[in-house]
Design a protein around this motif. Structure first.
Motif, mmCIF file in Angstrom:
data_model
loop_
_atom_site.group_PDB
_atom_site.id
_atom_site.type_symbol
_atom_site.label_atom_id
_atom_site.label_comp_id
_atom_site.label_asym_id
_atom_site.label_seq_id
_atom_site.Cartn_x
_atom_site.Cartn_y
_atom_site.Cartn_z
ATOM 1 N N TRP A 30 -47.338 -118.943 11.968
ATOM 2 C CA TRP A 30 -47.715 -118.854 13.280
ATOM 3 C C TRP A 30 -49.153 -118.878 13.899
ATOM 4 O O TRP A 30 -49.808 -118.574 13.013
ATOM 5 C CB TRP A 30 -46.851 -118.060 14.070
ATOM 6 C CG TRP A 30 -47.325 -116.520 13.974
ATOM 7 C CD1 TRP A 30 -47.483 -115.848 12.631
ATOM 8 C CD2 TRP A 30 -47.965 -115.731 14.827
ATOM 9 N NE1 TRP A 30 -48.020 -114.488 12.932
ATOM 10 C CE2 TRP A 30 -48.365 -114.640 14.130
ATOM 11 C CE3 TRP A 30 -48.212 -115.669 16.149
ATOM 12 C CZ2 TRP A 30 -49.238 -113.286 14.902
ATOM 13 C CZ3 TRP A 30 -48.987 -114.837 16.809
ATOM 14 C CH2 TRP A 30 -49.507 -113.677 16.133
ATOM 15 N N TYR A 35 -45.701 -117.266 20.182
ATOM 16 C CA TYR A 35 -44.923 -116.390 19.591
ATOM 17 C C TYR A 35 -43.590 -116.750 19.047
ATOM 18 O O TYR A 35 -42.334 -116.697 19.296
ATOM 19 C CB TYR A 35 -44.633 -115.243 20.400
ATOM 20 C CG TYR A 35 -45.982 -114.683 20.895
ATOM 21 C CD1 TYR A 35 -46.704 -113.785 20.267
ATOM 22 C CD2 TYR A 35 -46.340 -114.922 22.084
ATOM 23 C CE1 TYR A 35 -47.798 -113.545 20.709
ATOM 24 C CE2 TYR A 35 -47.562 -114.449 22.598
ATOM 25 C CZ TYR A 35 -48.346 -113.769 21.940
ATOM 26 O OH TYR A 35 -49.579 -113.401 22.452
ATOM 27 N N LEU A 36 -43.814 -117.926 17.886
ATOM 28 C CA LEU A 36 -42.607 -118.672 17.200
ATOM 29 C C LEU A 36 -43.189 -118.924 15.852
ATOM 30 O O LEU A 36 -44.421 -119.590 15.842
ATOM 31 C CB LEU A 36 -42.397 -119.736 18.024
ATOM 32 C CG LEU A 36 -41.031 -120.645 17.290
ATOM 33 C CD1 LEU A 36 -39.833 -119.798 17.386
ATOM 34 C CD2 LEU A 36 -40.861 -121.938 18.037
ATOM 35 N N VAL A 37 -42.167 -118.627 15.046
ATOM 36 C CA VAL A 37 -42.690 -119.096 13.447
ATOM 37 C C VAL A 37 -42.390 -120.428 13.486
ATOM 38 O O VAL A 37 -41.328 -120.946 13.626
ATOM 39 C CB VAL A 37 -41.906 -118.269 12.582
ATOM 40 C CG1 VAL A 37 -41.979 -119.064 10.931
ATOM 41 C CG2 VAL A 37 -42.149 -116.725 12.564
ATOM 42 N N ARG A 38 -43.713 -121.314 13.085
ATOM 43 C CA ARG A 38 -43.264 -122.675 13.267
ATOM 44 C C ARG A 38 -43.630 -123.420 11.813
ATOM 45 O O ARG A 38 -43.650 -124.611 11.915
ATOM 46 C CB ARG A 38 -44.683 -123.384 14.181
ATOM 47 C CG ARG A 38 -44.532 -122.647 15.585
ATOM 48 C CD ARG A 38 -45.439 -123.299 16.499
ATOM 49 N NE ARG A 38 -45.394 -122.788 17.896
ATOM 50 C CZ ARG A 38 -44.449 -123.191 18.892
ATOM 51 N NH1 ARG A 38 -43.670 -124.252 18.433
ATOM 52 N NH2 ARG A 38 -44.171 -122.679 19.913
ATOM 53 N N GLN A 278 -45.771 -113.679 9.334
ATOM 54 C CA GLN A 278 -44.203 -113.312 9.718
ATOM 55 C C GLN A 278 -44.400 -112.741 11.148
ATOM 56 O O GLN A 278 -45.548 -112.727 11.622
ATOM 57 C CB GLN A 278 -43.583 -111.845 8.988
ATOM 58 C CG GLN A 278 -44.386 -110.653 8.883
ATOM 59 C CD GLN A 278 -43.805 -109.593 8.151
ATOM 60 O OE1 GLN A 278 -42.717 -109.540 7.826
ATOM 61 N NE2 GLN A 278 -44.766 -108.618 7.936
ATOM 62 N N GLU A 279 -43.069 -112.404 11.812
ATOM 63 C CA GLU A 279 -43.344 -112.073 13.197
ATOM 64 C C GLU A 279 -44.244 -110.961 13.508
ATOM 65 O O GLU A 279 -43.861 -109.905 12.591
ATOM 66 C CB GLU A 279 -41.981 -111.994 14.025
ATOM 67 C CG GLU A 279 -41.015 -113.242 13.914
ATOM 68 C CD GLU A 279 -40.397 -113.486 12.212
ATOM 69 O OE1 GLU A 279 -39.496 -114.484 12.351
ATOM 70 O OE2 GLU A 279 -40.599 -112.893 11.530
ATOM 71 N N ASN A 280 -44.712 -110.750 14.830
ATOM 72 C CA ASN A 280 -45.463 -109.536 15.033
ATOM 73 C C ASN A 280 -45.074 -109.215 16.281
ATOM 74 O O ASN A 280 -45.178 -109.518 17.422
ATOM 75 C CB ASN A 280 -46.901 -109.852 15.557
ATOM 76 C CG ASN A 280 -47.722 -110.286 13.912
ATOM 77 O OD1 ASN A 280 -48.819 -109.846 13.813
ATOM 78 N ND2 ASN A 280 -47.144 -110.890 13.131
ATOM 79 N N TYR A 281 -44.038 -108.034 16.209
ATOM 80 C CA TYR A 281 -43.096 -107.695 17.235
ATOM 81 C C TYR A 281 -43.775 -106.586 18.212
ATOM 82 O O TYR A 281 -44.544 -105.911 17.837
ATOM 83 C CB TYR A 281 -41.810 -107.039 16.743
ATOM 84 C CG TYR A 281 -40.889 -107.924 15.823
ATOM 85 C CD1 TYR A 281 -40.262 -109.074 16.441
ATOM 86 C CD2 TYR A 281 -41.047 -107.763 14.576
ATOM 87 C CE1 TYR A 281 -39.458 -109.526 15.836
ATOM 88 C CE2 TYR A 281 -40.144 -108.682 13.857
ATOM 89 C CZ TYR A 281 -39.208 -109.472 14.411
ATOM 90 O OH TYR A 281 -38.600 -110.255 13.546
ATOM 91 N N ASP A 339 -37.914 -110.055 21.500
ATOM 92 C CA ASP A 339 -37.313 -111.067 20.980
ATOM 93 C C ASP A 339 -37.749 -112.554 21.259
ATOM 94 O O ASP A 339 -37.301 -113.496 20.972
ATOM 95 C CB ASP A 339 -36.006 -111.235 21.244
ATOM 96 C CG ASP A 339 -35.087 -110.008 20.758
ATOM 97 O OD1 ASP A 339 -35.453 -109.574 19.677
ATOM 98 O OD2 ASP A 339 -34.044 -109.895 21.167
ATOM 99 N N TRP A 341 -39.651 -114.319 19.585
ATOM 100 C CA TRP A 341 -39.923 -114.845 18.384
ATOM 101 C C TRP A 341 -38.115 -115.711 17.910
ATOM 102 O O TRP A 341 -38.396 -116.692 17.428
ATOM 103 C CB TRP A 341 -40.075 -114.237 17.094
ATOM 104 C CG TRP A 341 -41.409 -113.576 17.184
ATOM 105 C CD1 TRP A 341 -41.579 -112.233 17.918
ATOM 106 C CD2 TRP A 341 -42.652 -114.000 16.873
ATOM 107 N NE1 TRP A 341 -43.000 -111.920 17.911
ATOM 108 C CE2 TRP A 341 -43.639 -112.686 17.244
ATOM 109 C CE3 TRP A 341 -43.193 -114.944 16.073
ATOM 110 C CZ2 TRP A 341 -44.966 -113.168 17.017
ATOM 111 C CZ3 TRP A 341 -44.320 -115.106 15.813
ATOM 112 C CH2 TRP A 341 -45.422 -114.343 16.157
ATOM 113 N N ILE A 342 -37.332 -115.438 18.392
ATOM 114 C CA ILE A 342 -36.144 -115.991 18.289
ATOM 115 C C ILE A 342 -35.270 -116.564 19.384
ATOM 116 O O ILE A 342 -34.201 -117.009 19.395
ATOM 117 C CB ILE A 342 -35.075 -114.893 17.588
ATOM 118 C CG1 ILE A 342 -34.865 -113.450 18.512
ATOM 119 C CG2 ILE A 342 -35.495 -114.556 16.298
ATOM 120 C CD1 ILE A 342 -33.658 -112.739 17.686
#
Length: 567
Positions: A30, A35-38, A278-281, A339, A341-342
C-alpha cells in the motif's frame, strides 16, 4: 523506459558493500494516503539477480511481496525486473508514449532492515526531450532520498509536460501539467496562490522550501494524493471552464495541500512509522481526512474564490449526501476510520446501508466542532486553533497523536468537556444535531422533499441495455418485499420502465398505493406487490433564518467574514 508503449518500467536495483548470506527484498502492499492493500507486486515480472561477476543468483519467493536472494560471499548485487504500468491514478503507475508517472511504493523494493538508509534513484527517459519532475533533489542527475519513507513520498512525472513556476510567501512552487484541456494556467495559479496563503496563515507559515503540484488531465476520473513536498491531482481535461467544476478542482487542491500539515506531519500514532507490509489501523482518519474535507470547503471561501452562497450550497450538498446514507445509523465514524482497509474502498450493494464515509461524516463532525468552539468563544477561537495546537505539539516533531490526545486538545481549545460529544457522534451513531449548532449563527437546515414522488427505495442504472437495480435501501418498501440489488427492473404495472423513466412513473402514484414491480431475479421472472411509502427528502439546505437576530447575524459574519456576499 526503453519501450513506453509496452507500459513496462524497467527497474535496476544495485546494492553494494553487502555483507550477509541473503539479500531480502520486499515491495510495499500500500502507499500512505490511500488506505487499501493494493498488492503492487502483482504487476512485477521478469525478476532476475546477478553478482558483480555477472553470475546468476538464486531467488526464492517467500511470500506475495517478499523475495530472498542468495548472496553468500557476494557484496555487490544487481537486481532487474519490470513493472507493468497501465493504471492512470494518483496512487499507482502509468507509462505510455506520452509520459511516465510512478509512485515509488508501487515500483520500488526496499531492503529489509535498511529502510533508514539513503536511496538513490536515476531515471533513463526514452527520449532526450523528456523532462523529470519530482520533489526529490537531484545531484548530478541522481535523485537522493534520505530513506525509504522519503522515496515513497516522492512521485515522479517524466515526459514533455508543461512546467509553471511561481512563488508564494518567498517559497518556490511548480505546477507540472500532463495532458491537454481547457485549463488556463495563469488564472489557475493565481487561485492556487490564494489557497496557499490562506492555509499558511492557519499554521503560521509554510514548512518547506519547494513544493510541486503534479496535475494529470485525462478524459474522466479525479482525485488526489498528498505528499510532504508535493501532491498529485487527476482531473477531467475539460473540467475548468464550468464554474462549479472549476471550484471543485480548487477544493481538491485545497484538500491535498492541507494534507501537507494534517496527516503528512500531524499523524495518528498508528501512522507515525509506516508498515508497508500490512494495514496500519487507526480510528482517527475522521480527523486526518474528514477535517481536511471540512477545510477544503472553507478555504476557497476564505480565499475569495467563491462566496457564502456557494459555500452554503456546497455544505448543503454534503449534508444531503450524509442524511441520504442509511449506514450513518449503523457505523460510527471512528469504526469507519479503522475499517477503511476493508470497507470504504471496497463498496458493494449493501455499503450505503451499513457504512458511512469517514471523509463525509468526519467533515460534518468537524463542522459542528468548529461552530461549537466559535459559539462558546464568540468567534475568538475556532477549529483553526485546534489545528495550530496539533501542529505545534505533534506536527513539527512528527510525533504521532493518540485519539485521547486529539480529544484533549479539542477540549482545551473549546474549554469544555466533550466526552458526550465524542461518545454520541464519533464513537456512536446518534444523529448529528445540525440545527442545534447552526442556530447561534442564524442558520437552519430545512428538508426539501418532492411531495410528488412516493418512496420505493431503489437505485437503477442502465448497463448493456439492461436496467439493473444497483442499490436497495434498508427497510425500504422494495427491500421489504424481497427486491434485491442485481435484479433487472422490467416493468411497473405491466408497462416497461427504464432508469430514466422511473422517477416520472412514480409520480403517477401516491404514498400507500400498491404497484406491481416486475424483475428478472437471476434470470427468473418475478413480480412483487409493493406498497409505496411517503416521499423522502431529496435535498437538504442550509439557509438563513428569516427571524435571525442581530447577534446571530454578527456570529455568522464573524464566522464567514464580513467581506463575503451574504446568504
Amino acid at each position: 523506459m526503453s519501450q513506453p508503449e509496452s507500459h513496462l518500467f524497467e527497474v535496476t536495483l544495485q546494492v553494494s558493500s553487502w555483507e550477509s548470506e541473503f539479500l531480502d527484498l520486499k515491495m510495499p502492499v500500500w502507499t500512505p494516503g490511500s488506505y487499501l492493500v493494493r498488492e503492487y507486486s502483482k504487476h512485477l515480472q521478469n525478476l532476475v539477480a546477478f553478482s558483480h561477476k555477472n553470475e546468476n543468483l538464486i531467488i526464492n519467493k517467500l511470500s506475495k511481496n517478499y523475495w530472498r536472494i542468495d548472496t553468500k560471499n557476494i557484496n555487490e548485487v544487481t537486481v532487474k525486473y519490470q513493472i507493468f504500468a497501465h493504471e492512470l491514478s494518483v496512487r499507482t503507475n502509468h507509462l505510455d508514449s506520452t509520459h511516465g508517472y510512478f509512485n515509488p511504493a508501487a515500483l520500488c523494493f526496499y531492503i529489509v532492515g535498511k529502510q533508514n538508509y539513503p536511496y538513490q534513484i536515476k531515471i533513463n527517459p526514452p527520449h532526450s526531450d523528456w523532462q523529470i519532475s519530482t520533489p526529490l533533489v537531484s545531484v548530478d542527475g541522481t535523485f537522493i532520498a534520505e530513506d525509504f519513507d522519503t522515496l515513497v513520498d516522492s512521485p515522479f512525472e517524466i515526459g514533455k509536460h508543461q512546467i509553471y513556476e511561481f512563488q508564494v510567501l518567498g517559497k518556490k512552487h511548480q505546477l507540472a501539467v500532463w495532458g491537454t484541456g481547457n485549463i488556463e494556467p495563469q488564472k489557475l495559479i493565481k487561485d492556487i496562490e490564494k489557497l496557499i496563503e490562506v492555509e499558511a496563515k492557519i499554521f503560521g507559515g509554510l514548512p518547506y522550501d519547494r513544493y510541486l503540484f503534479i496535475l494529470h488531465l485525462a478524459a474522466t476520473g479525479g482525485g488526489g494524493l498528498e505528499h510532504k513536498y508535493s501532491c498529485t491531482l487527476n482531473y477531467p481535461r475539460f473540467g475548468f471552464r464550468d464554474r462549479d467544476k472549476y471550484n471543485r478542482f480548487l477544493q481538491l487542491v485545497a484538500h491535498e495541500f492541507f494534507h501537507l500539515w494534517n496527516v503528512k506531519r500531524i499523524r495518528p500514532i498508528a501512522l507515525e512509522k509506516f508498515d508497508y507490509e500490512q494495514e496500519n489501523y487507526t480510528p482517527s482518519l475522521w480527523f486526518s481526512e474528514g477535517t481536511t474535507s471540512y477545510y477544503d470547503l472553507i478555504i476557497p471561501h476564505r480565499a475569495g474564490i467563491y462566496d457564502t452562497n456557494n459555500l452554503l450550497e456546497n455544505l448543503s450538498k454534503e449534508i444531503t449526501k450524509y442524511l441520504g446514507t442509511p449506514g450513518r445509523l449503523v457505523q460510527p465514524v471512528s469504526e469507519s476510520s479503522f475499517d477503511a482497509w476493508i470497507k470504504l474502498y471496497r463498496q458493494d450493494a449493501n455499503s450505503a446501508n451499513s457504512q458511512i464515509s469517514y471523509y463525509l461524516k468526519g467533515e460534518l463532525v468537524s463542522f459542528l466542532l468548529d461552530l461549537l468552539i466559535r459559539n462558546k468563544w464568540d468567534n475568538e477561537r475556532s477549529l483553526d486553533d485546534v489545528m495550530l495546537q496539533m501542529w505545534e505539539q505533534f506536527g513539527k516533531s512528527e510525533t504521532g497523536f493518540t485519539p485521547n490526545q486529539l480529544q484533549q486538545i479539542i477540549e482545551n481549545v473549546a474549554s469544555i468537556e466533550l466526552k458526550d460529544f465524542f461518545a454520541k457522534y464519533i464513537d456512536g451513531t446518534q444523529e448529528l444535531p445540525f440545527n442545534e449548532y447552526l442556530a447561534p449563527f442564524g442558520l437552519h437546515l430545512i428538508a426539501d422533499p418532492d411531495p410528488s414522488i412516493p418512496y420505493l427505495g431503489i437505485t437503477v442504472k442502465t448497463e448493456n441495455n439492461r436496467e439493473i437495480i444497483k442499490y436497495v435501501a434498508a427497510n425500504s418498501p422494495a427491500q421489504q418485499v424481497g427486491i434485491d440489488p442485481g435484479d433487472e427492473l422490467l416493468a411497473i404495472n405491466n408497462f416497461k420502465v427504464t432508469s430514466e423513466q422511473l422517477t416520472d412513473r412514480l409520480k403517477d402514484f401516491s404514498a400507500g398505493d400498491k404497484i406491481n414491480v416486475f424483475v428478472f431475479h437471476q434470470d427468473e421472472l418475478r413480480s412483487y406487490w409493493v406498497t409505496l411509502d411517503a416521499p423522502r427528502p431529496s435535498r437538504y439546505q442550509v439557509v438563513l433564518k428569516e427571524d435571525a437576530d442581530i447577534l446571530q447575524k454578527r456570529n455568522l459574519a464573524r464566522w464567514l467574514g464580513t467581506n463575503r456576499s451574504k446568504p
